[in-house]
Structure formats: structure tokens, C-alpha cells
Design a protein around this motif. Structure first.
Motif, PDB file in Angstrom:
ATOM      1  N   ASN A 155       0.700  -0.966   0.054  1.00  0.00           N
ATOM      2  CA  ASN A 155       0.111   0.132  -0.094  1.00  0.00           C
ATOM      3  C   ASN A 155       1.124   1.020   0.117  1.00  0.00           C
ATOM      4  N   SER A 158      -0.838   8.920   1.057  1.00  0.00           N
ATOM      5  CA  SER A 158      -0.243  10.022   0.069  1.00  0.00           C
ATOM      6  C   SER A 158      -0.842  10.745   1.028  1.00  0.00           C
ATOM      7  N   HIS A 166      -1.310  11.705  -4.651  1.00  0.00           N
ATOM      8  CA  HIS A 166      -2.389  10.771  -5.011  1.00  0.00           C
ATOM      9  C   HIS A 166      -2.648   9.735  -6.269  1.00  0.00           C
ATOM     10  N   GLY A 169       0.114   8.075  -7.471  1.00  0.00           N
ATOM     11  CA  GLY A 169       0.489   6.167  -7.027  1.00  0.00           C
ATOM     12  C   GLY A 169      -0.373   5.823  -8.064  1.00  0.00           C
ATOM     13  N   GLU A 170      -1.629   6.676  -8.603  1.00  0.00           N
ATOM     14  CA  GLU A 170      -2.357   5.797  -9.518  1.00  0.00           C
ATOM     15  C   GLU A 170      -2.381   5.764 -11.296  1.00  0.00           C
ATOM     16  N   HIS A 182      -4.048   2.249  -2.431  1.00  0.00           N
ATOM     17  CA  HIS A 182      -3.626   3.779  -1.493  1.00  0.00           C
ATOM     18  C   HIS A 182      -4.535   4.301  -0.122  1.00  0.00           C
ATOM     19  N   PRO A 184      -5.184   7.249   2.217  1.00  0.00           N
ATOM     20  CA  PRO A 184      -4.408   9.032   2.388  1.00  0.00           C
ATOM     21  C   PRO A 184      -4.416   9.286   3.745  1.00  0.00           C
TER      22      PRO A 184
END
Length: 324
Positions: A155, A158, A166, A169-170, A182, A184
Motif C-alpha cells: 500500500n 499520500s 495520490h 500513485g494511481e 492507496h 490517504p
């Protein structure tokens, strides 16, 4: 008699206007609040405090930083959008608050396009892909190999939902064809704490807020998200050269005022920031944080917001991110 009365009335009106103008204090007549929509310690906060100090000196008034985190920066941004457009409340905005949040959150408490008057970009910053050294991953290639071998087992943290870390990473997941989940956080500091503690294995962060931990060796920087290496980390490759051609994410930070703020006040703030960033000492401080100082015009900043809104709308749709 009539002419004399007319002249008297005109003179009286002129004197009244002159008295009113003299009574109205020149801006700024009191301290200015600079809202940071994230917790203390992150890149947005660090840059805001530097800008507050240097711009305040040039404006002749204190610029007080107020942290109002939450909702990916939305709480602080909404507070500024609702503030009086008198120049006494400003926002340190980000790619998230001004471009991507509208595609991430189902309910937006402000209009990112109509609620603000752009003042100036302050800095551009690469994001950086970090790992906990205990993970034993030393390169992007090794990360991709492990992620493909055990989908969903890794994992990444962000600083907020929908912010540029974020989305970094996506975009990595999509181009590498991996499934790294992810997680958050409400800002860089709590995310970094959990990365150091091993609660998460990876983190995407704005480089300025990560530099201290990188220099201390507490975390390992695998790659930066820009298309070129950065002078602060010359030995760290870009994500693109480390194995994902076409990968690019650039984060930015800029000042905004509530919509309707008089252009002359916007201009004064912009000029104060530009003068500060023109000073070698101030530029060096920004660069030491891992950012590139910028001081464009309000129109240039508005165009940056428009262009990145269009770009990231498509990325978010392609990544299948649904409004929360």
C-alpha cells in the motif's frame, strides 16, 4: 444665485469625497491571514510560512499563517472562498484544491473555478516515491516485480485524497499494471509517521516536505515524478527513466484571494511575492526545500489551473476514481 448654489454643492461633494478617501486606510492596514488547507509540516505549510515572512516584510504588515486542514484541502479553501474579498484573507492553493478535488469529492464546498482570484504561482515541486528501507526494495523495477508477484499486498500513503501525491500513485499503478492500494492521510506529517513506523510500505510526497527524512536516511527515495532529475537529488532517477516511459507528475503551489478582490490588491500581493522570490536568499531557501520558485502573473496562474484541470480530469477518469 443658482450658479453659486451649484458651485457650492459641487465643492461640498468634492470635499466629502476627498475626506472619505483620506479616511480610508491604505491597504494593508492590518495583518493578513494566509490559510494553509493542510496540517503543519507539509510542503504547503513550509512554503506558506516562507512566503508569509518575506511578503509581509515587503507589504509592511504581518502575514499570519492559519492551518485549516481537512477534506483534501477543501475546508481551508472553502473558508477563503467565503471570506470578504478585501485582501485580508488569502489561500495557499495546490493542484488538489484548485484542479482535482472537484473530480474526487461528490460535494464541493466551494467553486474552484469561480470562487477565487488567482494571484501568482509560488513554486513548482516534483513528487517523490519513497519506501521504508526495511522493505528491502531498492529500485522501481524491484517494486514493480514485487507488486506483480503479490497484487494488493503493498500500500502507498499520500497526503490527501485526490492530491498530486495520490494521483502519482494511481498513474504508477495504471502504467505499471500493478495493484498497490492507496491509504490517504490528512497531510504529509502523519503519512510520514506511518511510513517510518511500517504501517504503510510506500509513500508519494511533495519533495520539500520529504527532504529532511531523505537526507537523514530514514526513508529511501526510489524516483522523482518529473521528466528530469532534480538538482537536490541528482542520483535519484525519474520514474520514467526507471522503467515507466511517459510518466510525469508535477505539483505546484500558488496564492489565491477570494473572487472579487480588487485587482490593485491582487497586484500588490503578487508584486510582493515576486520581489521576495527575486532575492537570491529567498530563492535558495525555496530550492533547499526541494521546490522551484515561480512568480508569474495572475493570468498565467489562471491558465495553469485551467490546463491542469483538463489534464487531470482525464487521468482520474482513466484510473476509475469515483467521487467520494
Amino acid at each position: 444665485m443658482r450658479k453659486h448654489l451649484c458651485r457650492t454643492l459641487m465643492l461640498g461633494a468634492a470635499l466629502a469625497l476627498s475626506a472619505a478617501a483620506q479616511a480610508a486606510p491604505a491597504w494593508p492596514a492590518r495583518p493578513i491571514t494566509l490559510v494553509v488547507p493542510f496540517p503543519p509540516g507539509g510542503t504547503t505549510d513550509l512554503l506558506a510560512r516562507l512566503v508569509a515572512r518575506e511578503a509581509g516584510t515587503r507589504l509592511g504588515q504581518s502575514v499570519v499563517v492559519e492551518n485549516r486542514p481537512g477534506a483534501g484541502g477543501g475546508i481551508g479553501a472553502a473558508a477563503v472562498a467565503r471570506a470578504q474579498p478585501d485582501g485580508y484573507t488569502l489561500l495557499m492553493g495546490t493542484l488538489g484544491t484548485q484542479a482535482t478535488n472537484q473530480f474526487i469529492y461528490a460535494q464541493m464546498p466551494y467553486d474552484s473555478a469561480q470562487g477565487f482570484a488567482p494571484v501568482t504561482l509560488v513554486a513548482n515541486s516534483p513528487n517523490v516515491l519513497l519506501v521504508n528501507p526495511k522493505l528491502g526494495i531498492a529500485s522501481v523495477a524491484q517494486l514493480i516485480e514485487q507488486a506483480r508477484r503479490a497484487p494488493g499486498s503493498l500500500n502507498f500513503a499520500s497526503t490527501s485524497l485526490g492530491g498530486s501525491p495520490h494521483l502519482s500513485g494511481e498513474l504508477f499503478n495504471r502504467l505499471a499494471k500493478v495493484d498497490i492500494r492507496h491509504v490517504p492521510y490528512k497531510g504529509s506529517a502523519p503519512a510520514m509517521t506511518d511510513l517510518l513506523g511500517g504501517q504503510v510500505q510506500l509513500m508519494y510526497d511533495n519533495l520539500p516536505s520529504a527532504m529532511g527524512q531523505i537526507k537523514a536516511g530514514a526513508v529511501k527515495a526510489l524516483a522523482v515524478t518529473t521528466t528530469q532529475r532534480v538538482p537536490m537529488l541528482p542520483d535519484v532517477p525519474t520514474v520514467a527513466e526507471a522503467g515507466l516511459p511517459g510518466y510525469e507528475v508535477n505539483s505546484w503551489f500558488g496564492l489565491l484571494a477570494p473572487a472579487g478582490t480588487p485587482p490593485e490588491i491582487v497586484g500588490k500581493v503578487r508584486d510582493a511575492v515576486a520581489a521576495a522570490l527575486a532575492e537570491p536568499g529567498t530563492r535558495r531557501q525555496v530550492e533547499e526545500l526541494g521546490a522551484i520558485p515561480v512568480a508569474g502573473t495572475p493570468a498565467q496562474y489562471a491558465e495553469t489551473i485551467r490546463a491542469d484541470t483538463a489534464k487531470w480530469r482525464q487521468v482520474i477518469q482513466d484510473a476509475g476514481i469515483r467521487p467520494q
